[in-house]
Design a protein around this motif. Structure first.
Motif, PDB file in Angstrom:
ATOM      1  N   GLN A 140      56.237   7.556  25.843  1.00 17.33           N
ATOM      2  CA  GLN A 140      57.045   8.591  26.512  1.00 17.33           C
ATOM      3  C   GLN A 140      57.364   8.182  27.954  1.00 17.33           C
ATOM      4  O   GLN A 140      58.476   8.414  28.443  1.00 17.33           O
ATOM      5  N   ASN A 141      56.411   7.574  28.643  1.00 19.29           N
ATOM      6  CA  ASN A 141      56.635   7.119  30.017  1.00 19.29           C
ATOM      7  C   ASN A 141      57.660   5.987  30.059  1.00 19.29           C
ATOM      8  O   ASN A 141      58.530   5.960  30.934  1.00 19.29           O
ATOM      9  N   ILE A 142      57.566   5.057  29.112  1.00 24.89           N
ATOM     10  CA  ILE A 142      58.445   3.887  29.131  1.00 24.89           C
ATOM     11  C   ILE A 142      59.897   4.270  28.869  1.00 24.89           C
ATOM     12  O   ILE A 142      60.815   3.747  29.506  1.00 24.89           O
ATOM     13  N   ILE A 143      60.124   5.219  27.962  1.00 23.21           N
ATOM     14  CA  ILE A 143      61.512   5.573  27.591  1.00 23.21           C
ATOM     15  C   ILE A 143      62.097   6.695  28.445  1.00 23.21           C
ATOM     16  O   ILE A 143      63.268   7.030  28.298  1.00 23.21           O
ATOM     17  N   LEU A 144      61.282   7.271  29.351  1.00 25.70           N
ATOM     18  CA  LEU A 144      61.694   8.453  30.112  1.00 25.70           C
ATOM     19  C   LEU A 144      63.043   8.234  30.810  1.00 25.70           C
ATOM     20  O   LEU A 144      63.216   7.308  31.594  1.00 25.70           O
ATOM     21  N   GLY A 145      64.000   9.085  30.470  1.00 21.44           N
ATOM     22  CA  GLY A 145      65.336   8.992  31.065  1.00 21.44           C
ATOM     23  C   GLY A 145      66.288   8.115  30.285  1.00 21.44           C
ATOM     24  O   GLY A 145      67.504   8.136  30.521  1.00 21.44           O
ATOM     25  N   THR A 146      65.771   7.317  29.342  1.00 22.72           N
ATOM     26  CA  THR A 146      66.633   6.449  28.513  1.00 22.72           C
ATOM     27  C   THR A 146      66.207   6.568  27.052  1.00 22.72           C
ATOM     28  O   THR A 146      66.140   5.584  26.322  1.00 22.72           O
ATOM     29  N   GLU A 147      65.901   7.790  26.621  1.00 18.91           N
ATOM     30  CA  GLU A 147      65.309   8.035  25.307  1.00 18.91           C
ATOM     31  C   GLU A 147      66.280   7.717  24.174  1.00 18.91           C
ATOM     32  O   GLU A 147      67.446   8.123  24.229  1.00 18.91           O
TER      33      GLU A 147
ATOM     34  N   VAL B  98      67.862   8.520  20.672  1.00 17.21           N
ATOM     35  CA  VAL B  98      68.013   9.836  20.032  1.00 17.21           C
ATOM     36  C   VAL B  98      68.457   9.676  18.575  1.00 17.21           C
ATOM     37  O   VAL B  98      68.939   8.622  18.157  1.00 17.21           O
ATOM     38  N   LYS B  99      68.273  10.730  17.810  1.00 13.50           N
ATOM     39  CA  LYS B  99      68.711  10.756  16.405  1.00 13.50           C
ATOM     40  C   LYS B  99      69.293  12.134  16.114  1.00 13.50           C
ATOM     41  O   LYS B  99      69.033  13.107  16.835  1.00 13.50           O
ATOM     42  N   GLY B 100      70.059  12.219  15.045  1.00 17.49           N
ATOM     43  CA  GLY B 100      70.575  13.503  14.580  1.00 17.49           C
ATOM     44  C   GLY B 100      71.265  14.295  15.659  1.00 17.49           C
ATOM     45  O   GLY B 100      72.241  13.845  16.271  1.00 17.49           O
ATOM     46  N   LEU B 101      70.716  15.483  15.939  1.00 16.06           N
ATOM     47  CA  LEU B 101      71.341  16.419  16.882  1.00 16.06           C
ATOM     48  C   LEU B 101      70.821  16.231  18.307  1.00 16.06           C
ATOM     49  O   LEU B 101      70.707  17.183  19.071  1.00 16.06           O
ATOM     50  N   GLY B 102      70.504  15.012  18.667  1.00 19.77           N
ATOM     51  CA  GLY B 102      70.052  14.732  20.033  1.00 19.77           C
ATOM     52  C   GLY B 102      68.559  14.747  20.215  1.00 19.77           C
ATOM     53  O   GLY B 102      68.071  14.662  21.334  1.00 19.77           O
ATOM     54  N   ALA B 103      67.805  14.856  19.113  1.00 16.83           N
ATOM     55  CA  ALA B 103      66.342  14.830  19.210  1.00 16.83           C
ATOM     56  C   ALA B 103      65.879  13.412  19.551  1.00 16.83           C
ATOM     57  O   ALA B 103      66.495  12.425  19.126  1.00 16.83           O
ATOM     58  N   VAL B 104      64.799  13.328  20.303  1.00 19.49           N
ATOM     59  CA  VAL B 104      64.257  12.019  20.686  1.00 19.49           C
ATOM     60  C   VAL B 104      63.668  11.345  19.447  1.00 19.49           C
ATOM     61  O   VAL B 104      62.883  11.929  18.710  1.00 19.49           O
ATOM     62  N   ASN B 105      64.068  10.099  19.227  1.00 20.42           N
ATOM     63  CA  ASN B 105      63.575   9.315  18.084  1.00 20.42           C
ATOM     64  C   ASN B 105      62.298   8.585  18.519  1.00 20.42           C
ATOM     65  O   ASN B 105      62.337   7.414  18.916  1.00 20.42           O
ATOM     66  N   MET B 106      61.156   9.289  18.441  1.00 15.60           N
ATOM     67  CA  MET B 106      59.899   8.710  18.925  1.00 15.60           C
ATOM     68  C   MET B 106      59.452   7.533  18.063  1.00 15.60           C
ATOM     69  O   MET B 106      58.833   6.593  18.564  1.00 15.60           O
ATOM     70  N   LYS B 107      59.775   7.565  16.778  1.00 14.51           N
ATOM     71  CA  LYS B 107      59.382   6.445  15.904  1.00 14.51           C
ATOM     72  C   LYS B 107      60.035   5.154  16.403  1.00 14.51           C
ATOM     73  O   LYS B 107      59.386   4.109  16.525  1.00 14.51           O
TER      74      LYS B 107
ATOM     75  N   ALA C 270      61.206   4.647  19.435  1.00 16.29           N
ATOM     76  CA  ALA C 270      60.672   4.358  20.762  1.00 16.29           C
ATOM     77  C   ALA C 270      59.365   3.574  20.663  1.00 16.29           C
ATOM     78  O   ALA C 270      59.164   2.579  21.359  1.00 16.29           O
ATOM     79  N   ILE C 271      58.478   4.027  19.773  1.00 17.41           N
ATOM     80  CA  ILE C 271      57.179   3.358  19.599  1.00 17.41           C
ATOM     81  C   ILE C 271      57.380   1.938  19.078  1.00 17.41           C
ATOM     82  O   ILE C 271      56.729   0.990  19.557  1.00 17.41           O
ATOM     83  N   GLU C 272      58.305   1.773  18.136  1.00 15.47           N
ATOM     84  CA  GLU C 272      58.589   0.428  17.609  1.00 15.47           C
ATOM     85  C   GLU C 272      59.155  -0.478  18.702  1.00 15.47           C
ATOM     86  O   GLU C 272      58.769  -1.648  18.818  1.00 15.47           O
ATOM     87  N   ASP C 273      60.080   0.055  19.515  1.00 15.69           N
ATOM     88  CA  ASP C 273      60.675  -0.728  20.619  1.00 15.69           C
ATOM     89  C   ASP C 273      59.618  -1.159  21.620  1.00 15.69           C
ATOM     90  O   ASP C 273      59.621  -2.303  22.094  1.00 15.69           O
ATOM     91  N   VAL C 274      58.723  -0.237  21.958  1.00 20.18           N
ATOM     92  CA  VAL C 274      57.666  -0.542  22.930  1.00 20.18           C
ATOM     93  C   VAL C 274      56.733  -1.612  22.372  1.00 20.18           C
ATOM     94  O   VAL C 274      56.346  -2.555  23.082  1.00 20.18           O
ATOM     95  N   LYS C 275      56.352  -1.498  21.115  1.00 20.38           N
ATOM     96  CA  LYS C 275      55.485  -2.505  20.475  1.00 20.38           C
ATOM     97  C   LYS C 275      56.135  -3.883  20.511  1.00 20.38           C
ATOM     98  O   LYS C 275      55.511  -4.884  20.857  1.00 20.38           O
ATOM     99  N   GLU C 276      57.423  -3.920  20.140  1.00 25.74           N
ATOM    100  CA  GLU C 276      58.148  -5.192  20.096  1.00 25.74           C
ATOM    101  C   GLU C 276      58.217  -5.827  21.492  1.00 25.74           C
ATOM    102  O   GLU C 276      57.970  -7.025  21.665  1.00 25.74           O
ATOM    103  N   LEU C 277      58.531  -4.997  22.496  1.00 23.93           N
ATOM    104  CA  LEU C 277      58.651  -5.485  23.871  1.00 23.93           C
ATOM    105  C   LEU C 277      57.296  -5.962  24.396  1.00 23.93           C
ATOM    106  O   LEU C 277      57.197  -7.017  25.038  1.00 23.93           O
TER     107      LEU C 277
END
Length: 523
Positions: A106-113, A115-124, A126-133
């Motif tokens: 949540q800290n890493i993506i803050l402000g650049t989240e 999103v999926k569907g109707l604008g909900a944050v796609n945390m799955k 985000a977690i995959e992106d953070v792991k990869e990075l």
């Protein structure tokens, strides 16, 4: 570090003739800085030399009074951090800017989240992106962990990942090792190497010469806001770097005579102190410190040092045992009572425990004794006397800037530390004169965040207190510092003193073995 990743044909940062004024104070005076692609460039200077100011200009937090900034050989106007980020610049500040209750992801993506569907944050995602990075750069973190539950070293990794997630090609690290353990420092050096292999450029703001030698290709030195030189690190000695930084030769070895021991000032017997989890952090500890000596406590962080100091200063209740000062039992006295009985303290965290940041320097010099007749009458503060007292401390301890009406928050970390040390030394001298009893000075991490010139001054101040017949308890995670300054060294492990050795000729390997739980006679 011999870095073959530097591309000297590509200048990623050029700061030309940068000047920054705050009123009449010139923080940066006509400074030049050039950084190449893949380079680790150190920015070296004393506390308050203007290093962070220069980098805050590059990151858009300040605007220069005059001068130009070129990124990738194009003139840019960086008037806020968003423009800096758009230009591929990321900054990890000395005091981290993380939301403690949020997770790492949540800290890493803050402000650049994402999103999926109707604008909900796609945390799955985000977690995959953070792991990869994190795997790409060797910055292994748990994306689902809460920031408040991870170590300082891990929090720093989160800050670096946050910058990389936003596309940083130029990474500014402000005093990156100030709060790290030796193991975490080694890990950070490897992380920096991984970053340069990927073509990133890293600017390290620091005054730690060993780390410059270990990590940097080039080093730009500034002193009192002025550009001094840019040197190739592999061709420059630590002594030369130190001399350029402070403008004179620096003595790395503490000069001191043999101790003249007096009576026992601090006596601790069978002390039991529990931490916040109700676990015994100090577990049956016994120790004595005599007048006229510096006793150093060596140990890996988290072995009861903080809880011991908190019990000695009245900030944490002891469960059992004895603490005596000059023969008087003081266990579980209140902090002010401890102070009045003869315990003076340079705290581990200068900002949380040492200063009130929104008070002026003058106000901070009388925090414990503002009721003293010298400083107040009938409950009204004598501001003229307080300011005169502050002027003496500022002059004597070389606090910069010299304006004692400056808020403590505006001082560099090293100058904040000088205010605390000056205040405590003055308190010792006044108390000693009034009671004719030796005082105990507890110095916990007294040189954390200080440059070599200030470290030399602090060490000589500790030795001076010892030579004047006071007792000094030095608690430091810097083994070099403990060995260099102490007359005796007590090793703490899991809340107990596992051995005491003579400071003269103390062996790093033996101490390290004891710090890991080995007995002194097992080697």
């Amino acid at each position: 570090m011999n870095n073959s990743n530097v591309d000297y044909s590509q200048k990623v940062v050029e700061m030309k003739k940068i000047t920054k004024k705050f009123g009449n104070f010139v923080a940066n005076d006509n400074i030049d800085l050039t950084v190449h692609k893949g380079e680790v460039h150190a920015l070296l200077g004393e506390n308050g030399a203007g290093k962070s100011t220069l980098m805050n200009i590059l990151y858009g937090l300040y605007q220069p009074t005059s001068g130009e900034i070129h990124i990738n050989e194009k003139l840019v106007n960086i008037d806020n951090p968003n423009i800096a980020i758009e230009n591929g610049i990321g900054m990890v500040h000395q005091h981290f800017m993380l939301v403690q209750p949020f997770t790492v992801a949540q800290n890493i993506i803050l402000g650049t989240e994402p999103v999926k569907g109707l604008g909900a944050v796609n945390m799955k995602k985000a977690i995959e992106d953070v792991k990869e990075l994190s795997e790409k750069y060797g910055l292994y973190v748990d994306p689902t962990a809460k920031v408040e539950d991870i170590t300082v070293g891990m929090q720093q990794r989160v800050e670096i990942l946050k910058a990389l997630y936003r596309g940083a090609e130029i990474l500014i690290l402000d005093e990156p090792t100030a709060v790290l353990t030796p193991q975490e420092i080694n890990e950070l050096m490897q992380i920096i190497r991984n970053l340069t292999k990927e073509g990133k450029s890293v600017i390290i703001i620091t005054h730690k010469l060993k780390e410059i030698k270990a990590a940097a290709d080039y080093c730009t030195i500034i002193r009192r806001g002025k550009y001094i030189d840019t040197v190739k690190v592999s061709e420059t000695s630590e002594d030369d770097l130190a001399a350029m930084m402070v403008g004179r030769e620096v003595n790395f070895k503490v000069d001191k005579d043999e101790p003249k021991l007096g009576d026992v000032v601090l006596s601790i017997k069978d002390l039991l102190v529990r931490d916040n989890r109700k676990i015994a952090a100090v577990d049956g500890l016994s120790l004595e410190v005599r007048a006229g000596e510096i006793l150093g406590i060596a140990g890996i962080d988290g072995n009861g040092q903080s809880e011991l100091v908190e019990a000695l200063t009245g900030l944490r209740k002891a469960e059992s045992g004895s603490i005596k000062i000059n023969g008087h039992e003081v266990i579980n006295n209140k902090p002010l009572e401890m102070f009045n009985k003869g315990i003076k303290n340079i705290p581990e965290d200068r900002q949380k425990r040492g200063l009130i940041l929104d008070f002026t320097v003058a106000e901070n010099t009388v925090l414990q004794n503002y009721k003293d007749p010298r400083f107040s009458k009938n409950g009204i503060l004598k501001m003229d006397a307080i300011e005169e007292h502050a002027k003496m401390i500022v002059d004597r301890f070389d606090v910069r800037p010299t304006d004692y009406t400056t808020k403590a928050r505006a001082l560099s970390g090293g100058n904040q530390q000088k205010v605390i040390i000056g205040r405590e030394v003055d308190n010792i001298e006044v108390s000693r004169a009034a009671t004719n009893e030796p005082q105990l000075l507890i110095a916990t991490q007294p040189t954390r965040g200080l440059d070599v010139g200030a470290i030399e001054f602090v060490h000589s101040s500790l030795v001076k207190q010892r030579d004047e017949g006071n007792a000094v308890l030095l608690v430091s995670l810097e083994l070099d510092e403990v060995m260099n300054v102490s007359d005796r060294i007590a090793v703490i492990y899991e809340g107990k003193i596992v051995g005491i050795v003579d400071g003269k000729g103390a062996d790093e390997n033996t101490l390290g073995f004891m710090m890991a739980g080995g007995a002194e006679d097992e080697q």
